[in-house]
Design an enzyme around this catalytic site. Structure first.
Site, PDB file in Angstrom:
ATOM      1  N   CYS A 224       0.849  -1.196   0.000  1.00 30.09           N
ATOM      2  CA  CYS A 224       0.000   0.000   0.000  1.00 30.09           C
ATOM      3  C   CYS A 224       0.888   1.250   0.000  1.00 30.09           C
ATOM      4  O   CYS A 224       0.597   2.227  -0.706  1.00 30.09           O
ATOM      5  CB  CYS A 224      -0.942   0.008   1.208  1.00 30.09           C
ATOM      6  SG  CYS A 224      -2.384  -1.078   1.034  1.00 30.09           S
TER       7      CYS A 224
ATOM      8  N   HIS B 218      -0.110  -8.413   1.057  1.00 31.00           N
ATOM      9  CA  HIS B 218      -0.966  -7.669   0.113  1.00 31.00           C
ATOM     10  C   HIS B 218      -0.901  -8.473  -1.180  1.00 31.00           C
ATOM     11  O   HIS B 218       0.198  -8.715  -1.700  1.00 31.00           O
ATOM     12  CB  HIS B 218      -0.423  -6.241  -0.065  1.00 31.00           C
ATOM     13  CG  HIS B 218      -1.221  -5.359  -0.990  1.00 31.00           C
ATOM     14  ND1 HIS B 218      -1.664  -4.093  -0.620  1.00 31.00           N
ATOM     15  CD2 HIS B 218      -1.625  -5.531  -2.264  1.00 31.00           C
ATOM     16  CE1 HIS B 218      -2.318  -3.552  -1.641  1.00 31.00           C
ATOM     17  NE2 HIS B 218      -2.295  -4.401  -2.652  1.00 31.00           N
TER      18      HIS B 218
ATOM     19  N   HIS C 183      -0.351 -10.114  -4.478  1.00 33.82           N
ATOM     20  CA  HIS C 183       0.517  -9.719  -5.591  1.00 33.82           C
ATOM     21  C   HIS C 183       0.770 -10.910  -6.486  1.00 33.82           C
ATOM     22  O   HIS C 183       0.803 -12.058  -6.030  1.00 33.82           O
ATOM     23  CB  HIS C 183       1.840  -9.129  -5.093  1.00 33.82           C
ATOM     24  CG  HIS C 183       2.568  -9.976  -4.093  1.00 33.82           C
ATOM     25  ND1 HIS C 183       2.189 -10.057  -2.770  1.00 33.82           N
ATOM     26  CD2 HIS C 183       3.638 -10.793  -4.228  1.00 33.82           C
ATOM     27  CE1 HIS C 183       3.004 -10.875  -2.133  1.00 33.82           C
ATOM     28  NE2 HIS C 183       3.898 -11.351  -2.997  1.00 33.82           N
TER      29      HIS C 183
HETATM   30  P1  5GP Z   1       6.209 -12.960  -1.599  1.00 33.53           P
HETATM   31  O1  5GP Z   1       7.352 -13.672  -0.970  1.00 33.53           O
HETATM   32  O2  5GP Z   1       5.320 -12.311  -0.554  1.00 33.53           O
HETATM   33  O3  5GP Z   1       5.432 -13.747  -2.597  1.00 33.53           O
HETATM   34  O4  5GP Z   1       6.851 -11.808  -2.477  1.00 33.53           O
HETATM   35  C1  5GP Z   1       7.220 -10.568  -1.982  1.00 33.53           C
HETATM   36  C2  5GP Z   1       8.188  -9.974  -2.956  1.00 33.53           C
HETATM   37  O5  5GP Z   1       8.313  -8.604  -2.673  1.00 33.53           O
HETATM   38  C3  5GP Z   1       9.601 -10.577  -2.891  1.00 33.53           C
HETATM   39  O6  5GP Z   1       9.934 -11.142  -4.150  1.00 33.53           O
HETATM   40  C4  5GP Z   1      10.481  -9.395  -2.522  1.00 33.53           C
HETATM   41  O7  5GP Z   1      11.720  -9.405  -3.194  1.00 33.53           O
HETATM   42  C5  5GP Z   1       9.631  -8.205  -2.926  1.00 33.53           C
HETATM   43  N1  5GP Z   1       9.867  -7.011  -2.127  1.00 33.53           N
HETATM   44  C6  5GP Z   1       9.949  -6.952  -0.755  1.00 33.53           C
HETATM   45  N2  5GP Z   1      10.134  -5.693  -0.363  1.00 33.53           N
HETATM   46  C7  5GP Z   1      10.175  -4.929  -1.507  1.00 33.53           C
HETATM   47  C8  5GP Z   1      10.352  -3.537  -1.744  1.00 33.53           C
HETATM   48  O8  5GP Z   1      10.496  -2.722  -0.833  1.00 33.53           O
HETATM   49  N3  5GP Z   1      10.341  -3.122  -3.028  1.00 33.53           N
HETATM   50  C9  5GP Z   1      10.183  -3.991  -4.091  1.00 33.53           C
HETATM   51  N4  5GP Z   1      10.205  -3.476  -5.316  1.00 33.53           N
HETATM   52  N5  5GP Z   1      10.012  -5.319  -3.891  1.00 33.53           N
HETATM   53  C10 5GP Z   1      10.000  -5.775  -2.623  1.00 33.53           C
HETATM   54 ZN    ZN Z   2      -1.793  -3.256   1.260  1.00 32.37          ZN
END
Ligand code: 5GP
Ligand code: ZN
Length: 112
Positions: A6, A96, A98
């Site tokens: 967010c 969130h 994604h």
């Molecule tokens: P999840 O593990 O929740 O499926 O994916 C979260 C993703 O968000 C990870 O691939 C991580 O590298 C990415 N991520 C985490 N923090 C940030 C950030 O501050 N900026 C960006 N651009 N990506 C982020």
């Molecule tokens: Zn959110």
């Protein structure tokens, strides 16, 4: 609410924009797992795919309508993979919803 994505959508935390419209935002993943790795998020806070309902599913439908354009804009010219991690066993780290878009090279056949 304390939500990283967010804050990125609101511009409070900088990100490398790939796509921006009234329902979703896409930006480069900070820790790319492929030559092309971006994240697509709905502009309404939905905690995960587990939180998709009849009221908010229009965001998900819209995201899938524009994913082909987002993938092209990100540089995935020869196909791509869409992943959404959910919950503890799915290794979801940001609560969130994604969708990861991965491409730019031949990906591993191993999904697990
Ligand atoms: P999840 O593990 O929740 O499926 O994916 C979260 C993703 O968000 C990870 O691939 C991580 O590298 C990415 N991520 C985490 N923090 C940030 C950030 O501050 N900026 C960006 N651009 N990506 C982020
Ligand atoms: Zn959110």
């Amino acid at each position: 609410m304390d939500c990283l994505f967010c804050a990125i959508i609101n511009g409070e935390i900088p990100s490398a924009k790939v796509w921006d419209d009234d329902m979703c935002y896409a930006f480069k993943d900070i820790n790319p797992q492929a030559p092309v790795h971006c994240l697509v998020v709905p502009k309404e806070h939905i905690a995960s795919a587990d939180g998709i309902t009849a009221d908010n599913s229009k965001y998900v439908a819209h995201i899938f309508e524009v994913i082909p354009s987002i993938a092209k804009a990100a540089g995935a010219e020869n196909g791509y993979r869409i992943i959404s991690n959910v919950g503890e066993d799915g290794c979801q780290s940001v609560k969130h919803l994604h969708f990861h878009i991965l491409g730019g090279a031949k990906l591993s056949e191993n999904m697990g």
